[in-house]
Design an enzyme around this catalytic site. Structure first.
Site, PDB file in Angstrom:
ATOM      1  N   ARG A 111       1.879  -5.033  -1.688  1.00 23.37           N
ATOM      2  CA  ARG A 111       1.912  -5.906  -0.513  1.00 23.37           C
ATOM      3  C   ARG A 111       0.902  -7.037  -0.689  1.00 23.37           C
ATOM      4  O   ARG A 111      -0.129  -6.889  -1.338  1.00 23.37           O
ATOM      5  CB  ARG A 111       1.573  -5.076   0.729  1.00 23.37           C
ATOM      6  CG  ARG A 111       1.967  -5.688   2.046  1.00 23.37           C
ATOM      7  CD  ARG A 111       1.888  -4.618   3.138  1.00 23.37           C
ATOM      8  NE  ARG A 111       0.574  -4.009   3.208  1.00 23.37           N
ATOM      9  CZ  ARG A 111      -0.418  -4.454   3.986  1.00 23.37           C
ATOM     10  NH1 ARG A 111      -0.222  -5.517   4.748  1.00 23.37           N
ATOM     11  NH2 ARG A 111      -1.572  -3.840   4.017  1.00 23.37           N
ATOM     12  N   ASN A 121      -3.894  -7.079  -5.879  1.00 21.05           N
ATOM     13  CA  ASN A 121      -2.948  -6.543  -6.863  1.00 21.05           C
ATOM     14  C   ASN A 121      -2.728  -7.455  -8.063  1.00 21.05           C
ATOM     15  O   ASN A 121      -2.268  -6.990  -9.105  1.00 21.05           O
ATOM     16  CB  ASN A 121      -1.605  -6.267  -6.184  1.00 21.05           C
ATOM     17  CG  ASN A 121      -1.684  -5.081  -5.242  1.00 21.05           C
ATOM     18  OD1 ASN A 121      -2.298  -4.066  -5.543  1.00 21.05           O
ATOM     19  ND2 ASN A 121      -1.078  -5.219  -4.060  1.00 21.05           N
ATOM     20  N   ARG A 170      10.654  -7.048  -0.009  1.00 20.13           N
ATOM     21  CA  ARG A 170      10.608  -6.124   1.123  1.00 20.13           C
ATOM     22  C   ARG A 170      10.653  -6.873   2.447  1.00 20.13           C
ATOM     23  O   ARG A 170      10.222  -8.033   2.543  1.00 20.13           O
ATOM     24  CB  ARG A 170       9.361  -5.228   1.052  1.00 20.13           C
ATOM     25  CG  ARG A 170       8.072  -5.966   1.246  1.00 20.13           C
ATOM     26  CD  ARG A 170       6.918  -5.014   1.510  1.00 20.13           C
ATOM     27  NE  ARG A 170       6.542  -4.242   0.340  1.00 20.13           N
ATOM     28  CZ  ARG A 170       5.539  -3.361   0.347  1.00 20.13           C
ATOM     29  NH1 ARG A 170       4.847  -3.150   1.458  1.00 20.13           N
ATOM     30  NH2 ARG A 170       5.227  -2.702  -0.738  1.00 20.13           N
ATOM     31  N   SER A 181       4.133   4.497   2.530  1.00 18.97           N
ATOM     32  CA  SER A 181       4.825   4.345   1.240  1.00 18.97           C
ATOM     33  C   SER A 181       6.243   4.886   1.334  1.00 18.97           C
ATOM     34  O   SER A 181       7.178   4.315   0.761  1.00 18.97           O
ATOM     35  CB  SER A 181       4.057   5.082   0.145  1.00 18.97           C
ATOM     36  OG  SER A 181       2.779   4.523  -0.037  1.00 18.97           O
ATOM     37  N   GLN A 202       1.190   3.632  -8.664  1.00 19.60           N
ATOM     38  CA  GLN A 202       0.214   2.881  -7.882  1.00 19.60           C
ATOM     39  C   GLN A 202      -0.309   1.694  -8.683  1.00 19.60           C
ATOM     40  O   GLN A 202      -0.740   1.837  -9.821  1.00 19.60           O
ATOM     41  CB  GLN A 202      -0.957   3.788  -7.484  1.00 19.60           C
ATOM     42  CG  GLN A 202      -0.558   5.007  -6.672  1.00 19.60           C
ATOM     43  CD  GLN A 202      -0.120   4.653  -5.255  1.00 19.60           C
ATOM     44  OE1 GLN A 202      -0.246   3.513  -4.821  1.00 19.60           O
ATOM     45  NE2 GLN A 202       0.394   5.626  -4.536  1.00 19.60           N
ATOM     46  N   ARG A 260     -23.882  30.539  -6.958  1.00 22.73           N
ATOM     47  CA  ARG A 260     -23.457  29.209  -7.386  1.00 22.73           C
ATOM     48  C   ARG A 260     -23.134  29.217  -8.891  1.00 22.73           C
ATOM     49  O   ARG A 260     -23.996  29.533  -9.706  1.00 22.73           O
ATOM     50  CB  ARG A 260     -24.567  28.205  -7.092  1.00 22.73           C
ATOM     51  CG  ARG A 260     -24.181  26.758  -7.331  1.00 22.73           C
ATOM     52  CD  ARG A 260     -25.384  25.856  -7.065  1.00 22.73           C
ATOM     53  NE  ARG A 260     -25.046  24.457  -7.259  1.00 22.73           N
ATOM     54  CZ  ARG A 260     -24.610  23.651  -6.295  1.00 22.73           C
ATOM     55  NH1 ARG A 260     -24.459  24.139  -5.076  1.00 22.73           N
ATOM     56  NH2 ARG A 260     -24.338  22.396  -6.540  1.00 22.73           N
TER      57      ARG A 260
END
Length: 481
Positions: A111, A121, A170, A181, A202, A260
């Protein structure tokens, strides 16, 4: 001798004779019995031999029958095995046929709106647009029937197409901040019904490699899963969050503090790393990206980089330079000399840094071909000098050099993925898009910069050729598609 005595003698002789006769008869009888016993023994012997022979024949017949039976059984087993193999081949062929008919698409959601970094992006990361790293891995995996970017922004569209992707425009309805998504992918499938399997990659995972994509897809196409998603193993102890103003005490969520464990004694936990999500269309139609028969695919930590939140940009660049997938190994570099150097061909022939860069590539078995324009008379007059200094072939090309380069590639049996190209202006745009790896100097026009896959940090005449050569060599040993 008196008559009586003679009579007695005769009787005595008769008795002797009778005894002898009796003994002979007894001897004869004994011999007869012995012969009968011998005959009987011989008969028994023959009978035993006949029985033994008969028994031997019987055993031999049984062995023959058993051998014949075994042979038949083996033949049946061989036939059964052959039938089984044939059935498996048939099943495999059927599976392959089904697999071939299933359209697998890679889809990156990009987007234009970003609250953190504007147009993140397509922001250059180590010289490559962020989305370019993921697109390169998707294209080079060679398992997708189509590679798509779903976007609402014109600039992202241009970059996506330059990296070999198709673009789905889109709608505004799925371009909002609140859009999931799943909703965006469902809209994509409405327009592309031919797609059977979607791999949502992604854009913010620049260290994805083709190998991981190929192996994950097999879990659907070969193992029959409906969804596959990427995970990474984390060794982090988690604690419950509490309100500092309350009296509630925190507690461990995945360990016993009294015992631990050491890191090497604890297998850790699998966490989604967000690199990709494979899902069948049928499952997506039910409103799920993960479900049905589902399985994870574990990636190595060094390849699990998420720009969304893991690290900031400078740190991300260092990680990508070390672990990112750089593309297939370059075998030939076309360099447009006049365009890439402010001073033209004289700069390349006299600049030690530029010629050193070319020699570095040649030492690593990367052929370098320098391109000059047929219309540049100065370049032509210095071509011989350039060839002698660099050891490169210097080739004249016209205003549209594509045909000239295709001829060179055909002779060397090369594809565009094996080729790098360095250009500068609008005339180089098509070649910048076609080449597997392409670059422009840092001061190149915007149109060329968007078509290139790498933007040099240095400008023309200031070492752009050196910059691009370093970029090629830095990734050359790592290219393992």
């Amino acid at each position: 001798m008196s008559a009586k005595r003679r009579h007695d003698d005769n009787e005595a002789d008769g008795a002797v004779s009778s005894n002898k006769k009796q003994k002979r008869q007894e001897a004869a009888t004994s011999n007869m019995k012995q012969k009968k016993r011998q005959v009987a023994a011989t008969s028994n012997m023959k009978q035993k031999k006949r029985q033994a022979a008969a028994s031997s024949d019987m055993k031999q017949k049984k062995r023959h029958v058993a051998a014949t039976s075994n042979m038949k059984q083996k033949k049946r087993q061989v036939a059964a095995t052959s039938n089984m193999k044939q059935k498996k081949r048939h099943v495999a062929a059927t599976s392959n046929m089904k697999q071939k008919t299933r359209h697998v698409a890679a889809l990156i959601l990009a987007r234009g709106g970003s609250k953190g970094i504007p147009l993140k992006n397509i922001k250059p990361l180590a010289g490559v647009p962020l989305i370019g790293w993921a697109l390169r891995a998707a294209v080079d995996s060679e398992v997708f029937d189509s590679v798509w970017v779903s976007t609402d922004h014109a600039e992202i569209k241009k970059v996506a197409e330059a990296w070999g992707a198709q673009v789905h425009q889109r709608s505004p309805e799925v371009s909002r901040d609140s859009t999931s998504s799943l909703e965006t992918i469902q809209e994509f499938l409405e327009y592309h019904n031919e797609v059977d399997i979607v791999c949502n990659i992604q854009a913010t995972s620049p260290c994805l490699h083709p190998f991981d994509v190929r192996e994950a897809l097999k879990k659907i196409t070969e193992d029959g899963y409906d969804s596959v998603f990427s995970v990474v193993r984390r060794h982090q102890f988690r604690w419950k969050e509490v309100d500092e103003l309350s009296d509630e005490k925190t507690k461990a969520l995945n360990l016993d503090p009294a015992n631990r464990p050491r890191r090497q004694d604890w297998p850790g936990e699998l966490c989604e790393n967000g690199s990709f999500y494979f899902t069948t269309k049928d499952l997506i139609k039910t409103g799920q990206l993960q479900g049905g028969k589902s399985i994870y695919y574990e990636m190595l930590p060094e390849f699990s980089v998420d720009i969304d939140g893991d690290i900031d940009w400078p740190v991300a660049e260092q990680r990508v330079l070390r672990y990112g997938y750089p593309g297939k190994v370059v075998r030939l570099l076309f360099c447009n000399v006049s365009a890439c150097l402010a001073e033209g061909i004289n700069a390349l022939s006299s600049n030690t840094r530029n010629t050193s860069a070319i020699h570095m590539l040649q030492e690593k078995q990367v052929e370098v071909m320098l391109l000059t324009s047929r219309n540049n008379t100065v370049a032509q007059s210095l071509a011989d000098k350039l060839k002698k200094r660099t050891g490169c072939e210097v080739r004249e090309v016209g205003k549209k050099p594509l045909n000239d380069l295709l001829e060179v590639m055909k002779k060397r049996s090369l594809d565009w993925k094996d080729v790098a190209f360095m250009g500068f202006d609008q005339a180089d745009e098509k070649l910048l898009k076609l080449a597997g790896l392409s670059a422009v100097p840092g001061d190149a026009p915007e149109l060329a910069s968007k078509a290139a896959k790498y933007i040099c940090h240095l400008s023309r005449g200031s070492g752009a050729v050196w910059d691009f050569a370093e970029h090629i060599l830095l990734h050359k040993p790592m290219a393992k598609p």
